[in-house]
Every structure is written in structure tokens, then in C-alpha cells.
Scaffold this active site. Structure first.
Site, short mmCIF file in Angstrom:
data_model
loop_
_atom_site.label_atom_id
_atom_site.label_comp_id
_atom_site.label_asym_id
_atom_site.label_seq_id
_atom_site.Cartn_x
_atom_site.Cartn_y
_atom_site.Cartn_z
CG ASP A 13 -1.86 1.15 1.28
OD1 ASP A 13 -2.22 1.67 0.21
OD2 ASP A 13 -2.25 1.55 2.40
CD GLU B 65 -5.18 1.27 -2.60
OE1 GLU B 65 -6.38 1.54 -2.54
OE2 GLU B 65 -4.39 1.45 -1.65
CG ASP C 65 -0.77 3.07 6.50
OD1 ASP C 65 -1.37 3.61 5.55
OD2 ASP C 65 -0.43 3.69 7.53
#
Length: 169
Positions: A11, A71, A143
């Protein structure tokens, strides 16, 4: 015979980059680790990006994943924030690729839909479902939970070697 695949979810962020490591064997998932990389918040951008690159390289060398997933970042903030985040995302994409890993990219809505069941889930819902899917997970931040969700999404949607062989014929 099923093959276990170790997947690193990333991420990306310039302040905090979450990472999550799972193993997938068919539809069976197992938690292997997670955490957050925190580049310095001060100093030249190049040095902050280099810190992120080195940390991801060390992580990949230590945990030896077979594949990675990142992502596709959606930013609603200003242009400068989007540009900075895009540069961190570039490092998150490039580092595993440079180390020979196949890298998947997934939209935030697809990640949320594959883990929670709805593409508009909030971070608390994502964390709750990640803990449900990976009960051994010791998640210390949103996260890291997001990174594990990215890895889970990749386990569901990745192109398997068998699929690649079938497409080649």
C-alpha cells in the site's frame, strides 16, 4: 497438486507504505507478516524515495515473495499530493519488478470488494475482514491491513502460470 505462492501486498505512500505478506495455496490463505515502512518526512525527495526503495528491497530479500501486488492509488487531494504519491507508487511498482517479481495492480474499489464485499467499505471494515480471513494476523495499523487486503485481492485475481500457458497456445 497445488503450489503455495507467497504474495507481498504493498500500500504505497510517501509517509507510510504498508506491506503485508501472505501465502496462497488454492483458496487457502495464510498470514506471514505485515508492517509499515516510514520514510523520513524531511529532506530531498530523491533521498526519501531511495529510503523506500532500499526498505522494500530489504523486505523482499528477507521474505522472498513469489509475486507482489500494489494498489492503484486514487487521490482526491491536490495535484502536488497526487504527484508525490505517484512517485512513491512508482518505487513500489519498480522495486519488486526490478527484483524479478511479477507485479499486479488493483483498484481500491476492487480490493475492498474482494475482501469486504463492497467497493465502498471503510478502513475499519477492511481491517475487520482481513482479521477474519487471516486470523493469525497481528495488524498494527490501517496501512498494514490495507497491504494485506491487496495481497488477498491478488490471491483471488492473479494470473496463474497455468492461465498464462493456456493463453499462449
Amino acid at each position: 497438486m497445488r503450489i503455495t505462492t507467497r504474495i507481498l501486498g504493498i500500500d504505497p505512500g510517501l509517509r507510510r507504505t504498508g506491506w503485508g505478506l501472505i501465502e496462497a495455496n488454492g483458496n487457502r490463505l495464510a498470514y506471514r507478516g505485515c508492517g509499515v515502512i516510514k520514510p523520513p518526512t524531511e529532506g530531498p525527495l530523491a533521498q526519501r524515495l531511495l529510503f523506500l526503495h532500499k526498505a522494500l528491497t530489504d523486505l523482499i530479500n528477507e521474505h522472498t515473495p513469489d509475486e507482489a501486488a500494489v494498489e492503484e492509488t486514487f487521490v482526491n487531494a491536490g495535484a502536488r499530493s497526487a504527484l508525490l504519491l505517484g512517485q512513491a507508487r512508482g518505487v513500489a511498482l519498480m522495486t519488486p519488478a526490478a527484483l524479478g517479481l511479477p507485479v499486479g495492480e488493483y483498484a481500491a474499489n476492487l480490493i475492498k470488494k474482494s475482501v469486504v464485499g463492497t467497493g465502498h467499505a471503510d478502513k475499519k471494515q477492511v481491517m475487520m475482514m482481513v482479521k477474519t480471513l487471516l486470523p493469525a494476523a497481528e495488524i498494527g495499523s490501517e496501512d498494514a491491513a490495507d497491504a494485506l487486503a491487496i495481497a488477498v485481492c491478488h490471491a483471488h485475481f492473479r494470473e496463474t502460470p497455468a492461465a498464462r500457458l493456456g493463453r499462449a497456445s
